[in-house]
Scaffold this active site. Structure first.
Site, PDB file in Angstrom:
ATOM      1  N   LEU A  72      36.878  15.048 -64.524  1.00 38.92           N
ATOM      2  CA  LEU A  72      36.682  14.045 -65.585  1.00 38.92           C
ATOM      3  C   LEU A  72      37.885  13.111 -65.699  1.00 38.92           C
ATOM      4  CD1 LEU A  72      34.921  16.102 -68.414  1.00 38.92           C
ATOM      5  CD2 LEU A  72      33.895  14.460 -66.825  1.00 38.92           C
ATOM      6  N   ARG A  73      38.958  13.446 -65.012  1.00 38.97           N
ATOM      7  CA  ARG A  73      40.133  12.579 -64.837  1.00 38.97           C
ATOM      8  C   ARG A  73      40.993  12.357 -66.076  1.00 38.97           C
ATOM      9  NH1 ARG A  73      40.253  13.638 -59.656  1.00 38.97           N
ATOM     10  NH2 ARG A  73      38.878  12.397 -58.345  1.00 38.97           N
ATOM     11  N   HIS A 187      40.345  26.574 -54.467  1.00 39.02           N
ATOM     12  CA  HIS A 187      40.065  25.535 -53.464  1.00 39.02           C
ATOM     13  C   HIS A 187      40.638  26.091 -52.165  1.00 39.02           C
ATOM     14  CE1 HIS A 187      40.462  21.215 -51.897  1.00 39.02           C
ATOM     15  NE2 HIS A 187      41.209  21.912 -51.068  1.00 39.02           N
ATOM     16  N   ASP A 314      31.389  18.793 -57.509  1.00 46.25           N
ATOM     17  CA  ASP A 314      32.734  18.294 -57.158  1.00 46.25           C
ATOM     18  C   ASP A 314      32.784  16.781 -57.373  1.00 46.25           C
ATOM     19  OD1 ASP A 314      35.357  18.109 -56.417  1.00 46.25           O
ATOM     20  OD2 ASP A 314      35.059  18.647 -54.324  1.00 46.25           O
ATOM     21  N   HIS A 318      36.857   7.873 -57.946  1.00 45.46           N
ATOM     22  CA  HIS A 318      38.085   7.165 -57.570  1.00 45.46           C
ATOM     23  C   HIS A 318      37.840   5.668 -57.707  1.00 45.46           C
ATOM     24  CE1 HIS A 318      40.367  10.561 -56.113  1.00 45.46           C
ATOM     25  NE2 HIS A 318      39.395  10.935 -55.313  1.00 45.46           N
ATOM     26  N   PHE A 332      40.469  11.541 -51.118  1.00 45.10           N
ATOM     27  CA  PHE A 332      39.336  12.431 -50.881  1.00 45.10           C
ATOM     28  C   PHE A 332      38.447  12.443 -52.124  1.00 45.10           C
ATOM     29  CE2 PHE A 332      42.566  14.377 -48.053  1.00 45.10           C
ATOM     30  CZ  PHE A 332      41.823  14.513 -46.889  1.00 45.10           C
ATOM     31  N   GLY A 333      37.154  12.468 -51.938  1.00 48.10           N
ATOM     32  CA  GLY A 333      36.271  12.705 -53.080  1.00 48.10           C
ATOM     33  C   GLY A 333      35.183  11.672 -53.253  1.00 48.10           C
TER      34      GLY A 333
HETATM   35 ZN    ZN Z   1      38.578  21.204 -54.451  1.00 48.63          ZN
END
Ligand code: ZN
Lengths: 435, 313
Positions: A72-73, A187, A314, A318, A332-333
């Site tokens: 959720l940042r 992770h 996940d 970004h 990544f993401g």
């Molecule tokens: Zn992860």
């Protein structure tokens, strides 16, 4: 989410209720009163009146979906996502509860931040369950105070984004987990093997001239962690975003040996492979990376056979300046909250013939068990009034520009999907409804 | 499930871009080589008069940069060199912002060298002028492959059926990837040779019919072309390569080169490190085309630039 103190009732009628935890799959009506499930009964049998009615004929009525893995940042990275925008995206994707990851700025490693995150001012429209950092500042060295974090409302700990790499630290984490019955989410990536890598090691990575991550970097950590979990009676290990066949084998071994090991798989890992990384499109860059076709096959089998406990997105928003750059430098993401159900039905149900009941389980009872969300993930009488109502046959096209998330970094823009959320109910209140 | 048309046009929105050999047809390659044969740097043709060619170099380069510069000037274009050091790039400007800026000042074409694979693709997807890849990370170096093909064809009748040995650090080499694509497309028999760390088994998936050998002698025996690559120490990223061991097993020596056909061509994209991947005498032997490759770079790049700006006649 605080439930409204005012009395309110909602009748959802005519739908097919799928509640795997209660072993229910039948046409039923559901009455939610004052934020709780008051009654689940055969059609037209509920006598009590309701302030609000929702016609669910032709639709599936499921317990509210739970996403174990969302970024959720907040605090600190509101330019990517906020708790308000992220939970709006969650609601649009049918999720009534999300567990948010602690790799924020600062890292969510204290009870104070857990409390902050849960305050109503954050503007969450679905339930938010914080996963706190497992180590101080997420540096992997000194464990956080699991007990204090648990007491303030964290549902698990994790250093997600990074692994807890040190074996000593992970052993301590397992010991602490066993003491207070608290899940540690790992992770799994041996980062000593993945330096400078930006995708899976594969013919595609060789062709594109990108350094590739070996699948062993994931399996090595899962294998080690499962063994550590077995050393402490009651220790709880949850493996985040499993992506390789080898890592799944280690999870199976752990489950077979009665270790308390659970795992999740993301929609992108059961949908895409490393061969989909074309033309350096950074919307196909995430960690763990998209894997080989045989790894994907292994995910599909494990989703079907019960090895996997939950589908988790996940969701990793970004900003454009972090993604529309050189592939190797891009973050990544990818986002995932709004496409999870559509992908699950399109890929798992229609193509792989996995039953809707199993898919609902992976979104509800499964994740609820992983982090002990009592009274959620089921519609048994007295449960929280969280429901996801969806049309498993609805065909639609995902338009990333219309996403509720602040960020649009998704590989699924423009995809034609089957299965769409019609309404999302949190604590008896409709928080999302298709227009 | 992905519906067509919604995907980002990342194949290079500008016509004329050359991002890699992989996506270029044999017909197009043949046409470029034919055009190159008509180009003579000594007799300039003002095909690109008034055009501005921007050379954007994020990585050090001597031969490729100079070669492009001379090629552009021989066609009557003006050239401007932008280096990552000493420019706004050093201050953190993004690749795309630099590209937009250069476009705004009137660039008609950009030649880019970049340490990251795919950087030219990103630019080509976002600007409306042709982008020429002058080497991107470990990915491709298409003009090098073209000039190598051009050089080979000055000595051999055709590429088809030729036995080509590529020896050395193939994993880190964009030259190798481009050469493999090109030679395989034309039916050459390519043998790759190097130690495991510099030549993973995965390399055979790059094109059909590739063979790997760990023996230098095996690779060279009967070859028509022997292409030697440099060990890219700057890209090893922690990888340990025992150079003494490398030299003893893979260094191109006269003894090894004699295993090739009598008229075999010895090639190297440069810069060469005498005493490492090849011996002093191999570099200067009569079969060596190393200097000729550099010379051939100019007409080949003239052809690439002319085609990119639609002035190929
Ligand atoms: Zn992860």
């Amino acid at each position: 989410m605080k439930q409204s103190s005012q009395s309110h009732s909602l009748l959802i009628h005519g739908g097919r209720v799928i509640d795997p935890a209660a072993k229910v799959d039948a046409l039923m009506d559901v009455l939610v009163r004052d934020g709780q499930v008051a009654e689940v009964a055969l059609p037209n049998k509920i006598r009590a009146g309701a302030d609000e009615k929702l016609d669910a004929r032709g639709l599936i009525v499921a317990p509210g979906f739970i996403d174990l893995h969302v970024h959720l940042r907040e605090p600190g990275q509101g330019y990517k996502e906020t708790i308000a925008s992220g939970t709006a995206a969650a609601a649009a994707g049918g999720f009534t509860s999300v567990c948010c990851m602690p790799n924020t700025t600062p890292v969510l490693d204290s009870p104070e931040w857990v409390t902050w995150l849960r305050q109503p001012q954050r503007g969450a429209i679905v339930n938010v369950f914080p996963i706190a950092a497992a180590t101080q500042a997420g540096k992997g060295a000194v464990l956080t105070d699991f007990r204090a974090l648990q007491r303030t409302g964290a549902v698990a700990v994790s250093d997600d984004g990074k692994p807890i790499l040190s074996e000593t630290t992970m052993r301590e984490a397992m010991r602490a987990s066993a003491e207070i019955n608290f899940p540690v989410v790992q992770h799994a990536e041996d980062t000593r093997l993945t330096q400078g890598c930006s995708m899976n090691e594969s013919p595609t990575s060789f062709r594109l001239g990108l350094r590739g991550m070996t699948d062993l970097a994931e399996a090595a950590i899962v294998d080690r962690d499962v063994q550590l979990a077995q050393q402490f009676n009651g220790a709880r290990l949850h493996v985040a975003h499993v992506s390789t066949a080898e890592a799944l084998k280690a999870v199976r071994r752990g489950k077979h040996n009665r270790a308390r090991v659970t795992c999740e798989v993301t929609p992108h890992h059961f949908t895409l492979t490393d061969a989909d990384v074309r033309d350096y499109d950074t919307n196909f860059k995430m960690n763990p990376p998209l894997r080989s076709a045989s790894d994907r096959e292994a995910m599909l089998a494990a989703l079907a056979d019960g090895t996997v406990d939950a589908i988790a997105t996940d969701h990793a928003p970004h900003a454009p300046h972090e993604k529309i750059i050189e592939f190797e430098r891009a973050m990544f993401g990818i986002t995932g909250l709004e496409t999870a159900l559509g992908l699950a039905i399109t890929v798992l149900h229609l193509r792989q013939k996995i039953s809707l009941a199993r898919i609902v389980e992976l979104f509800t009872a499964g994740p609820a068990r992983v982090v002990d969300l009592r009274g959620r993930g089921t519609l048994m009488r007295g449960s929280h009034g969280d429901l996801t109502i969806f049309d498993p046959k609805k065909r639609w096209t995902f338009d990333a520009s219309k996403s509720k998330s602040k960020s649009h970094n998704t590989p699924f823009d423009g995809w034609a999907l089957t299965g769409k959320v019609v309404a999302t109910v949190v604590g008896g209140r409709v928080v999302y409804r298709t227009g | 499930m992905p519906s067509a048309g919604r995907q980002v046009a990342s194949r290079g929105s500008a016509r004329g871009s050359l991002l890699g050999i992989e996506g270029v047809s044999t017909a197009e390659i043949a046409k470029l080589l034919q055009l190159a044969r008509k180009m003579n740097p000594q007799r300039p043709r003002p095909l690109l008069r008034g055009k501005r060619v921007l050379l954007l170099f994020y990585e050090a380069s001597t031969r490729t940069r100079v070669s492009f510069e001379i090629a552009a000037k021989a066609l009557g274009a003006t050239t401007t060199l932008v280096l990552s050091s000493g420019s706004s790039i050093e201050k953190g400007e993004s690749l795309l912002d630099t590209a937009y800026t250069l476009r705004a000042v009137g660039a008609d074409l950009m030649v880019v060298r970049h340490p990251n694979a795919g950087a030219p693709h990103l630019m080509a997807a976002h600007v409306d002028i042709p982008v020429i890849n002058a080497g991107d990370g470990m990915h491709e170096h298409p003009t090098q492959a073209l000039l190598d093909a051009y050089t080979i064809l000055r000595h051999k009748r055709k590429l088809e059926g030729l036995q080509v040995a590529i020896i050395g650090d193939i994993y880190h080499s964009r030259v190798a990837r481009s050469a493999i694509h090109l030679l395989s497309k034309f039916g050459a028999k390519v043998v790759l040779c190097g130690p495991q760390e510099l030549l993973p088994e995965l390399a055979t998936t790059l094109a059909p019919g590739l063979r790997i050998t760990r023996s230098c002698e095996d690779a060279v025996r009967g070859a028509d072309v022997v292409m030697v690559l440099r060990v890219q120490r700057e890209r090893l990223a922690g990888l340990k390569v025992n150079l003494q061991d490398y030299i003893s097993r893979y260094q191109m020596t006269m003894t090894r080169l004699r295993l090739a056909k009598n008229d075999a061509l010895l090639m190297h994209p440069g810069p060469i490190i005498r005493g490492l991947e090849l011996t002093w005498d191999v570099a200067d032997c009569p079969q060596s085309a190393i200097v000729e490759e550099v010379r051939n770079g100019v007409p080949v790049r003239m052809a690439v630039l002319a085609r990119a700006l639609g002035k190929a006649k």
